[in-house]
Design an enzyme around this catalytic site. Sequence first.
Site, PDB file in Angstrom:
ATOM      1  N   ASP A  25       0.843  -1.180   0.000  1.00 56.22           N
ATOM      2  CA  ASP A  25       0.000   0.000   0.000  1.00 56.22           C
ATOM      3  C   ASP A  25       0.890   1.246   0.000  1.00 56.22           C
ATOM      4  OD1 ASP A  25      -1.828   1.987   0.440  1.00 56.22           O
ATOM      5  OD2 ASP A  25      -2.293   1.398   2.500  1.00 56.22           O
ATOM      6  N   ASP A  64       0.643   5.059  -0.065  1.00 58.53           N
ATOM      7  CA  ASP A  64      -0.271   6.184   0.090  1.00 58.53           C
ATOM      8  C   ASP A  64       0.529   7.464  -0.158  1.00 58.53           C
ATOM      9  OD1 ASP A  64      -1.917   8.227   1.076  1.00 58.53           O
ATOM     10  OD2 ASP A  64      -2.924   6.804   2.411  1.00 58.53           O
ATOM     11  N   ASP A  67       3.051   1.006   3.541  1.00 57.51           N
ATOM     12  CA  ASP A  67       2.489   0.839   4.875  1.00 57.51           C
ATOM     13  C   ASP A  67       2.665  -0.622   5.312  1.00 57.51           C
ATOM     14  OD1 ASP A  67       1.002   0.571   7.143  1.00 57.51           O
ATOM     15  OD2 ASP A  67      -0.708   1.708   6.401  1.00 57.51           O
TER      16      ASP A  67
END
Lengths: 485, 321
Positions: free
Chosen positions: B94, B96, B271
């Site tokens: 992930d 972001d 993450d």
Amino acid sequence: MVSVAFLNPLSDKAEQIVRDIGDLSKIYDKNSDLIHAVDTSKSQSMSDNQNIPENYVELAIKRMEWYIKKKNDKNYNYKDYAFLFNREITRFDVVAFFILAQAIGIKFNSNSRESKLFVDLQGNIIEERLEELSISERRDVCQKILDELILQDNVKWTFLEEILSSKKISLHELILDKGEIILDKEDFLERFSDKISHRNPERMYELLIGDPVKELIMIKMIMQKTEDYVKKVNEMSQKVEPHPYLLEVGEKISKILSENIKYYTTSHGGMKGFKLNSEAFPPCIKLTLNGVESGNRNDAIVLLLTSFLSYARLYPSIFRDNVSVKISDVDPELKITQNEILPLIYDAAQRCNPPLFDDDPQEKLNITAKLGFGVHELPEIKNEGESKWYTPMSCDKIKIHLPALCKPDKTCKKIGNPLSYYKSKSWQLNKQGDNKEKSSKDKDKNNVDKSKSDQDNVNKVINPSPDKSVKNTKEADTLNGSDFN
Amino acid sequence: MNEPATLQERRRYYREEWNVKKLPDFIKEGMEQREFGFDHLGKGPNDRYRIFRSLEYLKRFMRYKSPFAAYCSVAFYDKPFKRADWIKSELIFDVDAKDIPIRTCMCDNVCEVCLGEAKEIVSGLIDTLKGDLGLKDIHVIYSGRGYHLRVLDETVMKMDSDIRAQILKYLVGSEVPRSEYGTEGEKYQLEHFSIPFGYPKVFTQRFKYAVLHLTPNIEMENISPALFKKVLKNRTYLLTDEWGLFRKNIGPINYKKLVKEIGALNMGLVDAKVSIDLKRILRLPTSLHSKVSMKCMEVQNIEKFDPFKEAVPKFVYERDD
Ligand code: SF4
Ligand SMILES: [Zn+2]
């Protein structure tokens, strides 16, 4: 020529040897060929007849004894066990290996410390045996074993899944290309020669891969196979009646292990168990004890706090001593575990938001499992060894799994694990306490105060003032995870 | 970024624009083994443990509820309605845009610049996933604020959190490769940048990216302001891969410090909690990210993908302001 069976007792060669010897009923018979091989081993010490195994079972026990002594005994003498590194012993050694593997598989669970010790022992014995070989022999036998272990030409890294997961090797230590682990020199040169400039590709191969990586993989794979074998025996033994001789050997192993471990651990004071001093807890543990918000809750209680408190209370020197202990070695009737440790854990669990067991009652079983008693409601002696007594996770891991709980202070700089923090801090505090005591005239009074303040500390842990409780999650729940992008 | 979507807009989206058939195949296949979760009020997904036995049920649910956000598990279960009997999980990375440790934009949410940087990082991760780890069946999802890499290669789906953490560290270049190698007692110095393959190469690429994107506002614990300045001054050498000069100019001891620090920073590229969590739920591709009024969608060609062209739902263009 050294036989592959000398290093890999699970090779086809080795199986052939065992099949030829076959009969379990002879394992207690005095074996003059074995005695001869031992007698003629280079630098074998003969001073003590006790050192000479006379039959297969004795040889098997010697293998265990060697490893325990080597790990723990300051007076360990290689010469007492030189025969273990004599290649002439191969055909007896292989049988001894199987006797051990089966006896352990029958008597102990595959997660027990006995099984673990046996697997480590096998890895260690291979390492030392390699040292006895010439460079060319070493290379040759290692290649043969790898060829047998790795049937396809190239190993995929995913093939080493278990080895990676158990941290025996790290992914970044391997040279990978298109999913394959590069071990072979020709293969290496074919893939990378074009890319290498200013350096000699062959030399680069020697440095980056060469023998050490190959040997490492070979050893770890044999260890893994050993572990799998013990597990298989364990499963089989539920169905088939084991041979009484093997049961007997299992008893013997159990006895020497608990005697030795008690002896070596108590001799330097690791094994008594200590009253908890909550003042010496690291920041992450203090936060956890105050109750954690749902995001980190389950992991904080089950993975971090459970192992931290149990080791801090029962065996804070676990990392220094590097032994495998079980809870009952220190707390034989589990009184401390049931009356002191579990209440603290449960209490912290219920202080979470929402209270842990309200949402996830099955986490009680997980806590029991992390203490080494399998998946059951409460720890009971009869289930010990069904799982591992987990050591607390390292700070590195906490920073990934539970970043909100890691609020390092000064002491954190020097350590890599919350338990080491606890050891170092309690030592500091004790020293300060001692100094204070010395400077005080009224010694007795001081002692009383000190124990009282210990009591206070425990109370503080059990009833933290509500205003101090810290809300320390900002994000999603790991176990019930979600993504708030 | 866009304003949040109103309930009206959400309804319009799910009735007029959204089409259940457009769900990616990797979601449609085995859908009944996944757990679904919804956020109806914009306060986090608290409607959990949902299952859908067919696309038709999901379609009706979405039309009727027009949720603020929709999620489905990365895990497959035998009993998804209890989140029990786990079978396997996708491997997730992930990225972001808001949380990238080194961003040149300095915006306080996400913007075109950091989304572009997220894209660049994701491309690097994909190269390593394919080239080094040899993985297939990799899907890129634009999440609304960054990207999800979803790996459905069967060889990794059953792996535990510990290996997932190792894969993650390999991909982002957080472990500093050793620089001393030896055979038979002799030691040789071999820096990561002189090894043009394997993990050292991955590390070199990530290190280069990080140093070239450093901005003066980034804090690094063990790097003094003077050293930081030196790094900025000399980093142009990296553009031409003159590593030796770069290292020499900032000094070998400083170089060691820098390498360590960048490794630690790189850990924040992805993450980690998402990657090691076997039971997480992730935003459902095709669903609406209501907070920013963008579509969460599978990206076919990451090089060409422009979220501001492709991920904006129709109703945004029809807003008055
Ligand atoms: S550094 Fe380690 S001991 Fe200190 S707070 Fe963080 S996790 Fe706990
Ligand atoms: Zn930005």
